[in-house]
Design a protein around this motif. Structure first.
Motif, PDB file in Angstrom:
ATOM      1  N   THR A  88       0.811  -1.226   0.000  1.00 42.98           N
ATOM      2  CA  THR A  88       0.000   0.000   0.000  1.00 42.98           C
ATOM      3  C   THR A  88       0.834   1.261   0.000  1.00 42.98           C
ATOM      4  O   THR A  88       0.278   2.352   0.034  1.00 42.98           O
TER       5      THR A  88
ATOM      6  N   VAL B 186      -6.442   1.685  -1.582  1.00 43.78           N
ATOM      7  CA  VAL B 186      -6.168   0.762  -0.486  1.00 43.78           C
ATOM      8  C   VAL B 186      -7.416  -0.060  -0.197  1.00 43.78           C
ATOM      9  O   VAL B 186      -7.348  -1.278  -0.013  1.00 43.78           O
TER      10      VAL B 186
ATOM     11  N   GLN C 164      -4.074   0.884   8.590  1.00 39.58           N
ATOM     12  CA  GLN C 164      -4.265  -0.237   7.665  1.00 39.58           C
ATOM     13  C   GLN C 164      -4.030  -1.561   8.366  1.00 39.58           C
ATOM     14  O   GLN C 164      -4.758  -2.523   8.173  1.00 39.58           O
TER      15      GLN C 164
ATOM     16  N   SER D 124       3.123  -3.340   6.379  1.00 44.68           N
ATOM     17  CA  SER D 124       2.798  -1.956   6.071  1.00 44.68           C
ATOM     18  C   SER D 124       3.284  -1.087   7.206  1.00 44.68           C
ATOM     19  O   SER D 124       3.383  -1.537   8.351  1.00 44.68           O
TER      20      SER D 124
END
Lengths: 353, 513
Positions: B172, B180, B206, B201
């Motif tokens: 991402t 995303v 996220q 990430s």
């Protein structure tokens, strides 16, 4: 005694990690081959008449002087991720300028004339290097194309200077550079060693070496860090031209004749090979001047060996190619990894036994 | 929560590189139908662990069990055969080929004579459809897609051979919020079909949104495995960076305390500075000891403005005064001479000199200023390297290591050291915290405030608006290569304010149009 020995061992250990170790081993191997053919090959004798040292090793050193010069220049150019194909032609130009000047000079035997011839030859060579540098740095022409042009133009220029003749001249001064002796040792070798050391010192003691490496590795990032690549590129190409000029004087003064078609012919390729054998990547960046010198010595030793062994001249290039490819393979980390894997288990067995 | 048998079990994994122990007895497991996130600072060993699982690196000790069988991966091919597929951070596809060709590259369907492109594209369409991407036409060239969709194609490619384990290394990092979401949709689909997914990430939101389980690494050591639902964020962060959050919080306090005299003479005053195709004429003033933020979306002209100010590009209009004197900035060398320094957003291509050592990278800018004839003495070089390695906490603390062997965050710190060594009056930081972990991020933010406290003027450019708001006293808002607002920061200014400014400007523009 033990101290000397341990120091020697440490020195050899450091050498083993140098990128040009395979070049050194190559030279040793070639010499061994020659010695098996003639046990007296390495012998150095003193001529009682004039005190000159003589022997095959000295011949190799003498003959390597021009190649050492252009290899050192080539090495710096390659480090900036460039290439200088013009060095062979510049050698011819340099020789042509010197010979023409001496032939026309009123007192060619005087030291003054010799100095003037030398100065003129080196100036013209440097100018050709400067042209390369300006075209690469400011016009941003590809180094390959730029120096290909000066390579072709240079050979033409040499012919124009001599009117197409192979000009001969005589000058005690220049002849002394090429054939003279100091304490029995060839002057040309002394000059070549001194120049190589001087440039090595200049490059490594100043920041020139690091900055050349920086622009060779990443020119954009170097510019962003405030490095001005123009000056560096011009310096490097100019130096390469100047050294080619020196090499041109070396190789014409031996016979006091410039052969406009053959002086320095294809020597740029030998220089490139010397640089690669010395462990400097053609993609630029980290370089080794010592390696380039080793490479140049290897190539001369090889040339000498070929003659000594009586390899037919038609087969000479192929023989040279075989030796060089073996060294390049030995240098390649992939090939070495392959051998390390093979060797691993064998060693284990030895230890068990 | 799902099947109790893990599909991947890595036990007591150690990997050493010359001089560093990259992994030291790390345990890691993955369950089918679960998204497992690997967390850790740069240099914590995340990439190394992933590369051990995907067969890029061979482990020194420990065991890897995939699908109940003990494995010894000699290369990536072995890992793939065991059902482990990987999608790397950078999209490794061929933009000049079609979507279908990319998906099936190396696995084209053979017909009677050579490859049957029809069948190949059919297979690609099927693979895309499985991930809910049926609307992508496999015969279109990949280059015509946005980076985000290319990323999805890369994942599709990874799933063609129906892997049981899918590794997604920072998928991402270059996507926007909508993209995303789309990606997460695909990941959930795969998870529900029983694929075990390893996710990496740097974005905490996220991580919490997508993952079921989290393993934390620090300095190559295992710090614990937790169910996401049972791990709160502050615990996670403090475990990752190995210190409490007090430092992070004190940043806000510091900001409130900062004050400097009004009406001081600006160190830089740019008037109508612009360049055709770069940025429209822009005014900018910098006071000593001030942090000015530049906010705007990617492509809004942030970097272009910074480059003009530094001299990396030549302005074709406008003037710049430094300390009241007009200057013409024609090159970075000129900028540096006038006390400017610019840390690029493009660390790899415009920042580091990969093969040179940390020490050489640090002294490079000073050396460039001195010229090659006056080398920085070796003692001074060692002193500078030592100083910035210590104060910026560069790891590993080895001045002679080539910078390319350092993690991204540490490379960034070396570059920061390079600019600080020139002792600039003005430091322009372009995305200094991009792609680096929370700990290094906090350290760099701390340094920004410290430097401003010492009287340096800083320009802080970042895509993370929270960061800009937290650090800056004034914020320039750029949009479509134009300065649209200059906001005095205050208690009422938040990231939303900036978003609203950018969005609001849009509406105005439409009205005007």
């Amino acid at each position: 005694m033990t101290q000397t020995y341990s120091r020697l061992r440490a020195g050899l250990g450091a050498l083993a990690h140098k990128p040009y170790i395979w070049g050194v081993l190559g030279i040793v191997a070639l010499l061994i081959v020659n010695v098996t053919r003639d046990p007296g090959y390495l012998q150095i004798s003193v001529n009682p008449a004039n005190g000159y040292l003589a022997g095959n090793l000295l011949d190799i050193l003498r003959e390597s002087a021009p190649i050492v010069m252009i290899s050192v220049g080539m090495c710096l150019v390659v480090a900036t991720s460039g290439i200088d194909l013009s060095v062979g032609s510049v050698m011819a130009v340099s020789g042509a300028v010197a010979m023409e000047f001496l032939q026309a000079a009123s007192a060619p035997q005087s030291t003054m004339s010799a100095a003037m011839a030398l100065l003129l030859a080196l100036t013209v060579s440097s100018l050709l290097g400067l042209v390369n540098g300006v075209l690469v740095a400011y016009v941003r022409l590809q180094p390959f194309i730029t120096t290909l042009i000066t390579m072709l133009a240079g050979r033409g220029l040499a012919k124009v200077i001599t009117g197409g003749q192979n000009t001969s001249a005589s000058s005690d001064g220049l002849a002394w550079i090429a054939n003279g002796r100091v304490l029995g040792f060839p002057v040309v070798v002394i000059i070549a060693i001194a120049l190589a050391l001087l440039i090595g010192y200049l490059v490594r003691r100043s920041a020139l070496g690091m900055m050349i490496e920086a622009i060779g590795i990443n020119e954009t990032a170097s510019r962003m860090a405030g490095i001005k690549p123009h000056g560096l590129l011009i310096t490097v190409y100019l130096l390469s031209g100047l050294l080619a000029g020196v090499a041109g004087v070396f190789s014409t003064a031996t016979v006091m004749t410039v052969d406009v078609s053959n002086t320095g012919y294809l020597l740029e390729l030998d220089a490139i090979l010397a640089v690669v054998i010395g462990g400097t990547a053609l993609s630029g960046g980290k370089f080794s001047l010592g390696g380039a010198v080793v490479g140049a010595l290897l190539i001369t030793t090889l040339d000498k060996t070929v003659v000594f062994l009586g390899v037919p001249s038609a087969a000479t290039p192929a023989f040279k190619a075989v030796v060089i490819i073996v060294i390049c393979l030995a240098q390649s980390s992939r090939v070495r990894a392959l051998f390390r894997d093979r060797r691993g288990p064998v060693r284990m067995k030895e230890r068990v036994a | 929560m799902t099947a109790a048998e893990p599909i991947v079990e890595m036990h007591d994994i150690s990997i050493s590189f010359p001089g560093v122990k990259a992994l030291d007895g790390v345990d890691f497991r993955m369950f089918p139908g679960e998204v497992h996130t690997l967390m850790g600072e740069n240099g914590a060993g995340k990439s190394t662990l992933i590369k051990a699982l995907t067969g890029v690196y061979q482990i020194d000790s420990g065991s890897i069990v995939v699908g109940g069988q003990r494995r010894q991966f000699q290369g990536t091919g072995d890992a793939q055969e065991a059902g482990v597929a990987t999608v790397y951070q950078e999209v490794n596809l061929c933009p000049n080929l079609t979507i279908g060709e990319n998906v099936m590259l190396g696995r084209e369907v053979r017909g009677r004579v050579g490859i049957s492109w029809k069948a190949t594209h059919r297979a690609a369409a099927a693979a895309l459809a499985r991930l809910g991407l049926a609307d992508l036409d496999p015969t279109r060239p990949l280059g015509s897609l946005s980076l985000a969709v290319q990323q999805l194609v890369a994942i599709t490619r990874g799933t063609v051979f129906e892997p049981t384990v899918l590794v997604l290394d920072e998928p991402t990092s270059s996507l926007d919020a909508n993209e995303v979401e789309q990606l997460f949709g695909v990941i959930r689909g795969l998870r529900d079909r029983g694929v075990a997914i390893l996710f990496v990430s740097h974005f905490l939101d996220q991580v919490y949104e997508i993952s079921d389980r989290i393993t934390i690494l620090r300095n190559g050591q295992f710090q614990g495995e937790h169910l996401t639902a049972e791990l709160d964020r502050s615990t996670l962060i403090s475990t990752m960076i190995g210190k409490d959050l007090a430092t992070l919080r004190s940043l806000d306090a510091q900001r409130a305390q900062r004050e400097h005299e009004e009406g001081a003479r600006p160190v830089v005053r740019a008037r109508g500075l612009g360049r055709a195709g770069g940025i429209t004429p822009t005014d900018l003033e910098l006071q000593p000891g001030e942090v000015v933020g530049v906010a705007g979306l990617l492509g809004s002209g942030r970097t272009e403005l910074a480059r003009l100010l530094y001299g990396a590009d030549r302005a074709d209009r406008g003037t710049v005064e430094i300390d009241g004197r007009p200057v013409t900035l024609t090159s970075p060398a000129v900028g540096l001479r006038h006390g400017l320094a610019y840390s690029t957003e493009n660390r790899r291509d415009e920042g580091i000199i990969a093969d040179l050592s940390v020490r050489e990278n640090i002294i490079l800018a000073i050396q460039a200023q001195r010229g090659w004839l006056r080398p920085v003495p070796r003692k001074e070089q060692d002193r500078l390297a030592e100083r910035y390695i210590t104060t910026l906490n560069i790891r590993p603390a080895d001045a002679d290591r080539p910078i390319k062997n350092l993690s991204g965050g540490n490379q960034q710190k070396v570059l920061l050291g390079r600019w600080l060594a020139t002792n600039p009056d003005v430091l322009i930081l372009d995305e200094p915290t991009r792609g680096i972990d929370v700990g290094a991020k906090a350290e760099i933010q701390e340094h920004v405030l410290e430097l401003a406290g010492e009287g340096m003027a800083l320009v802080f450019i970042s895509s993370e608006l929270e960061e800009v708001v937290r650090l800056s006293e004034r914020i320039l808002v750029l949009k479509d290569r134009e300065k649209i607002a200059e906001i005095e920061n205050g208690a009422d200014v938040t990231a939303e304010t900036i978003v609203a400014t950018i969005a609001g400007h849009d509406q105005n523009a439409e009205v005007v149009a």
